[in-house]
Design an enzyme around this catalytic site. Structure first.
Site, short mmCIF file in Angstrom:
data_model
loop_
_atom_site.label_atom_id
_atom_site.label_comp_id
_atom_site.label_asym_id
_atom_site.label_seq_id
_atom_site.Cartn_x
_atom_site.Cartn_y
_atom_site.Cartn_z
N LYS A 13 0.83 -1.35 -0.14
CA LYS A 13 0.04 0.10 0.06
C LYS A 13 0.87 1.21 0.07
O LYS A 13 0.52 2.15 -0.72
CB LYS A 13 -1.17 0.18 1.26
N ARG A 88 -9.83 1.66 9.25
CA ARG A 88 -9.49 0.37 9.62
C ARG A 88 -10.79 -0.15 10.61
O ARG A 88 -10.67 -1.50 10.72
CB ARG A 88 -8.22 0.41 10.55
N ARG A 127 11.42 -6.42 5.00
CA ARG A 127 11.49 -4.96 5.13
C ARG A 127 11.68 -4.62 6.55
O ARG A 127 12.34 -3.84 6.71
CB ARG A 127 9.96 -4.52 5.03
N ARG A 133 12.61 -1.61 11.45
CA ARG A 133 11.39 -1.33 12.09
C ARG A 133 11.04 -1.87 13.21
O ARG A 133 11.07 -2.89 13.44
CB ARG A 133 10.17 -1.21 11.12
N ARG A 144 -1.23 -8.26 13.31
CA ARG A 144 -1.63 -7.26 12.39
C ARG A 144 -2.42 -7.99 11.14
O ARG A 144 -3.45 -7.61 10.70
CB ARG A 144 -0.27 -6.48 11.49
P1 AMP Z 1 0.47 0.86 8.78
O1 AMP Z 1 1.89 1.52 8.51
O2 AMP Z 1 -0.48 1.55 8.01
O3 AMP Z 1 0.50 -0.61 8.84
O4 AMP Z 1 0.44 1.36 10.44
C1 AMP Z 1 1.20 0.99 11.49
C2 AMP Z 1 0.31 0.75 12.68
O5 AMP Z 1 -0.23 2.34 13.09
C3 AMP Z 1 -0.63 0.05 12.63
O6 AMP Z 1 -0.34 -1.24 13.22
C4 AMP Z 1 -1.59 0.60 14.01
O7 AMP Z 1 -0.91 0.23 15.16
C5 AMP Z 1 -1.50 1.99 13.51
N1 AMP Z 1 -2.49 2.59 12.74
C6 AMP Z 1 -2.40 3.10 11.53
N2 AMP Z 1 -3.48 3.49 11.09
C7 AMP Z 1 -4.39 3.05 12.16
C8 AMP Z 1 -5.92 3.11 12.16
N3 AMP Z 1 -6.47 3.73 10.90
N4 AMP Z 1 -6.48 2.78 13.11
C9 AMP Z 1 -5.75 2.06 14.14
N5 AMP Z 1 -4.39 2.09 14.16
C10 AMP Z 1 -3.73 2.56 12.94
#
Ligand code: AMP
Length: 199
Positions: A13, A88, A127, A133, A144
């Site tokens: 994404k 989400r 990654r 990270r 996740r």
């Molecule tokens: P991502 O990079 O989009 O995978 O986001 C990394 C982390 O940020 C996720 O595993 C969540 O802990 C948090 N996060 C990002 N976006 C959201 C969201 N819309 N709702 C809740 N937690 C989020």
């Protein structure tokens, strides 16, 4: 273009969002990046959410709704936007809908990047090594994937019912996937803006 991009963690994404943003001249807004920036800067919000990001859980709906509401008020979203990683949860879907209605805007399409879970776990582990990270431990990666399948994937149905869902195969080279996305989006009818709601 006003777009959402959804898909399981590791489906690409982030990479595709930047390319789509460049292509349409719209900001690609990643809530994960926004939260990671707070963590890096050790802001009060960053300190609060770090353990949640590290464990693979979801940060509260209120926090995310506020971040996105603030970001979508910025003038650079006038020509459109691409939201990556939000909404989400059902509460976030509702909050986004309310916000867009208030702003007199609608979504043009919701992109769903689809990929095989085993391939994703592999990609994410690589990654994590390259980018170092701290939130990408194997446990967090698995949590996740499960959270996405249980809480976020079901939201796609609602967008499908509204005729907004565009499913794209996320496997292949970055260019192949981008080409699929641009072909699919070229076929999407642009929705007229209803205009702002008087308050
Ligand atoms: P991502 O990079 O989009 O995978 O986001 C990394 C982390 O940020 C996720 O595993 C969540 O802990 C948090 N996060 C990002 N976006 C959201 C969201 N819309 N709702 C809740 N937690 C989020």
């Amino acid at each position: 273009m006003r777009l959402l991009i959804m898909g399981p963690p590791g489906a690409g994404k982030g990479t595709q969002s930047k390319r789509i943003g460049d292509h349409y001249g719209i900001p690609a807004i990643s809530t994960g990046d926004a939260l990671r920036a707070e963590v890096s800067a050790a802001t009060p919000l960053g300190l609060e959410v770090k353990p949640i990001l590290d464990s693979g859980g979801y940060v509260s709906d209120d926090t995310l709704n506020q971040i996105v509401a603030h970001r979508l008020e910025q003038p650079d979203t006038g020509a459109g936007f691409l939201l990556d990683g939000y909404p989400r949860t059902l509460a976030q879907v509702s909050a986004l809908e309310q916000l867009l209605t208030k702003q007199g805007r609608t979504l043009d399409a919701v992109l769903a990047l689809e990929a095989d879970v085993e391939e994703l776990v592999d990609r994410l582990s690589r990654r994590a090594q390259i980018e170092g990270r701290s939130d990408d431990t194997e446990d967090a990666i698995r949590i996740r994937q499960k959270k996405y399948a249980a809480e976020t994937e079901p939201l796609l149905e609602g967008y499908a019912e509204r005729g907004l869902l565009v499913r794209v195969n996320g496997l292949g080279s970055v260019e192949e996937v981008s080409d699929r996305i641009f072909d699919a989006l070229a076929a999407v009818p642009r929705r007229p803006e209803p205009g702002p709601v008087a308050s």
